[in-house]
Design a protein around this motif. Structure first.
Motif, mmCIF file in Angstrom:
data_model
loop_
_atom_site.group_PDB
_atom_site.id
_atom_site.type_symbol
_atom_site.label_atom_id
_atom_site.label_comp_id
_atom_site.label_asym_id
_atom_site.label_seq_id
_atom_site.Cartn_x
_atom_site.Cartn_y
_atom_site.Cartn_z
ATOM 1 N N SER A 151 -7.395 3.680 1.190
ATOM 2 C CA SER A 151 -6.217 4.567 2.038
ATOM 3 C C SER A 151 -6.239 5.905 1.526
ATOM 4 C CB SER A 151 -4.876 3.797 1.548
ATOM 5 O OG SER A 151 -4.860 3.811 0.199
ATOM 6 N N THR A 152 -5.467 6.532 2.257
ATOM 7 C CA THR A 152 -5.242 8.159 2.280
ATOM 8 C C THR A 152 -3.880 8.435 1.944
ATOM 9 O OG1 THR A 152 -7.358 8.728 2.869
ATOM 10 C CG2 THR A 152 -6.004 10.317 2.673
ATOM 11 N N LEU A 153 -3.454 9.394 1.127
ATOM 12 C CA LEU A 153 -2.074 9.695 0.840
ATOM 13 C C LEU A 153 -1.592 10.594 2.052
ATOM 14 C CD1 LEU A 153 -1.529 10.339 -2.805
ATOM 15 C CD2 LEU A 153 -0.253 8.679 -1.554
ATOM 16 N N PHE B 272 -4.787 18.067 -7.689
ATOM 17 C CA PHE B 272 -5.424 17.397 -6.476
ATOM 18 C C PHE B 272 -6.902 16.657 -6.655
ATOM 19 C CE2 PHE B 272 -2.598 20.449 -4.736
ATOM 20 C CZ PHE B 272 -1.471 19.571 -4.572
ATOM 21 N N LEU B 273 -6.935 15.444 -6.942
ATOM 22 C CA LEU B 273 -8.320 14.736 -7.233
ATOM 23 C C LEU B 273 -8.653 13.843 -6.087
ATOM 24 C CD1 LEU B 273 -7.288 16.020 -9.844
ATOM 25 C CD2 LEU B 273 -8.408 14.153 -11.031
ATOM 26 N N GLY B 274 -9.584 13.217 -6.316
ATOM 27 C CA GLY B 274 -10.068 11.954 -5.337
ATOM 28 C C GLY B 274 -10.957 11.007 -6.202
ATOM 29 N N ALA B 275 -11.776 10.936 -5.619
ATOM 30 C CA ALA B 275 -13.013 11.211 -5.107
ATOM 31 C C ALA B 275 -13.120 12.612 -4.688
ATOM 32 C CB ALA B 275 -13.908 10.247 -3.981
ATOM 33 N N GLU B 276 -13.103 12.881 -3.478
ATOM 34 C CA GLU B 276 -13.354 14.513 -2.734
ATOM 35 C C GLU B 276 -12.189 14.839 -2.085
ATOM 36 O OE1 GLU B 276 -13.836 17.702 -2.430
ATOM 37 O OE2 GLU B 276 -15.734 17.009 -3.534
ATOM 38 N N ALA C 187 -4.294 6.844 -4.349
ATOM 39 C CA ALA C 187 -4.176 7.168 -2.657
ATOM 40 C C ALA C 187 -3.532 6.082 -1.908
ATOM 41 C CB ALA C 187 -5.747 7.023 -2.139
ATOM 42 N N ASP C 188 -3.058 4.798 -2.625
ATOM 43 C CA ASP C 188 -2.407 3.897 -1.858
ATOM 44 C C ASP C 188 -0.710 4.127 -2.301
ATOM 45 O OD1 ASP C 188 -2.175 3.024 -4.612
ATOM 46 O OD2 ASP C 188 -2.730 0.979 -4.019
ATOM 47 N N ASP D 154 -4.340 11.285 -6.496
ATOM 48 C CA ASP D 154 -5.640 10.996 -5.896
ATOM 49 C C ASP D 154 -5.420 11.020 -4.699
ATOM 50 O OD1 ASP D 154 -6.629 10.758 -8.612
ATOM 51 O OD2 ASP D 154 -6.792 8.597 -8.691
ATOM 52 N N VAL D 155 -5.869 11.872 -3.816
ATOM 53 C CA VAL D 155 -5.417 12.042 -2.254
ATOM 54 C C VAL D 155 -6.218 11.382 -1.458
ATOM 55 C CG1 VAL D 155 -4.558 14.507 -2.629
ATOM 56 C CG2 VAL D 155 -6.993 14.064 -2.002
#
Length: 356
Positions: free
Chosen positions: A37-39, A62-66, A278-279, A12-13
């Motif tokens: 946060s963002t990786l 590779f997912l997110g959100a976006e 993402a964290d 979750d990037v």
């Protein structure tokens, strides 16, 4: 307990997004500082390489959100694609001609465009405008593939809710003529089965005061959805077997639903998948995403004591959220006789393709 190598690694990037789709669960994460946060590209690339070397992982999502909002996403894809297959899920609205060229040349194996509905509105943006942007994004990918003579598998997934369950044919028409694979999935929600216990989702799985979550399909809506789906699929079969295919597929579906209600089949996610939030925290399942299974800085990422504990709990059906998810036929491995039926279906499809 020794686990086999992870079949799927999910990053979750970022939890930032350009939309706020009604059926998306990531909007609850955006209301909690733990997920703000963002990786970094270094974290993602190094973790992917570790899992490849230490655990034999070769498929990375590779997912997110976006994920296209990550500033280094194309460099990340390029590096990770050197060690395995890569998959990216996007809403498609950010794909310009330039972005399409970068995706097609990045080494990406599979692109998944998550599309919601031609009629159900999004927060602040009309469904019509989003649909136009998504179609243009898919068209840009197709043009880039032809221009640059590159291959990229493109799948469009449509999440079905009580608000759009009668629109399957409309979605098919929207993407008609484009080189995409269409998939339809009924929305699933485990919110009502969460509680504040550690292993059962902690209620924090859906964060913030917003509880306006789409309801799942009722029995009638499921039947209508399934009827449309099999009718659409039957169109692409040979004329002589369309009716047989339609009837058989409906019978198999009814059997699957009955079996799901009566038989618990342990989920495969704890033993086959690993996710990175993402964290930088590790999770085992999107419905248990707030439960930390470890961190990317740990010495051992995969075969940990906590994962073994989760495997034992899911194998013994002690988690209510897992039992309910199982009844919705989500991530259920096929058991006899369904395994045999699906194998016969695959052989039959290959024979039909060979004789065309």
């Amino acid at each position: 307990m020794k686990l086999d190598q992870p079949k799927v690694v999910t990053f979750d990037v970022t939890y930032r997004c350009s939309l706020a789709c009604n059926m998306c669960q990531t909007k609850w994460y955006q209301q909690d500082d733990r997920f703000n946060s963002t990786l970094s590209k270094e974290q993602i690339i190094q973790t992917a390489k570790r899992l490849n070397v230490e655990e034999g992982a070769t498929f990375f999502r590779f997912l997110g959100a976006e994920p296209l909002l990550h500033p280094d996403i194309f460099e990340i894809i390029s590096e990770v694609s050197k060690i395995g297959k890569t998959w990216l899920t996007t809403n498609g609205t950010l794909i310009t001609d330039k972005v399409a060229n970068q995706l097609v040349t990045s080494g990406l194996t599979d692109l998944c465009v998550s599309y919601h509905s031609p009629n159900e509105h999004y927060t602040g943006v009309s469904a019509e405008k989003i649909t136009t942007r998504t179609i243009k994004g898919v068209q840009a990918i197709e043009s880039a593939k032809q221009l640059l003579s590159r291959s990229l598998n493109v799948t469009v997934t449509n999440v079905i809710t009580p608000a759009n369950y009668t629109n399957l044919q409309a979605v098919v028409n929207l993407f008609h003529g484009l080189d995409v694979k269409l998939e339809f999935f009924a929305v699933h929600s485990m919110r009502s089965h969460l509680n504040n216990s550690y292993w059962n989702g902690q209620k924090a799985e859906y964060l913030g005061p917003n509880i306006d979550e789409p309801k799942m399909l009722n029995l009638w809506q499921k039947m209508v959805f399934r009827y449309q789906l099999q009718k659409i699929r039957a169109k692409y079969k040979r004329a002589g077997i369309r009716l047989l295919y339609f009837i058989t597929s409906q019978l198999v579906y009814l059997y699957e639903e009955l079996q799901a209600m009566l038989v618990y089949t342990p989920c495969t996610k704890p033993t086959q998948r690993i996710g990175v939030r993402a964290d930088g925290k590790i999770f085992a399942c999107e419905f248990l995403k707030t439960i930390d299974m470890g961190s990317i800085t740990d010495d051992n990422l995969w075969n940990t004591a906590k994962r073994e504990q989760l495997v034992v709990l899911t194998q013994s059906a002690k988690l209510e959220i897992c039992r309910q998810c199982n009844r919705q036929s989500l991530y259920r491995p096929h058991v006899w006789p369904l395994r045999f039926v699906h194998k016969l279906s695959a052989i039959f499809s290959r024979v039909v393709s060979f004789t065309k």
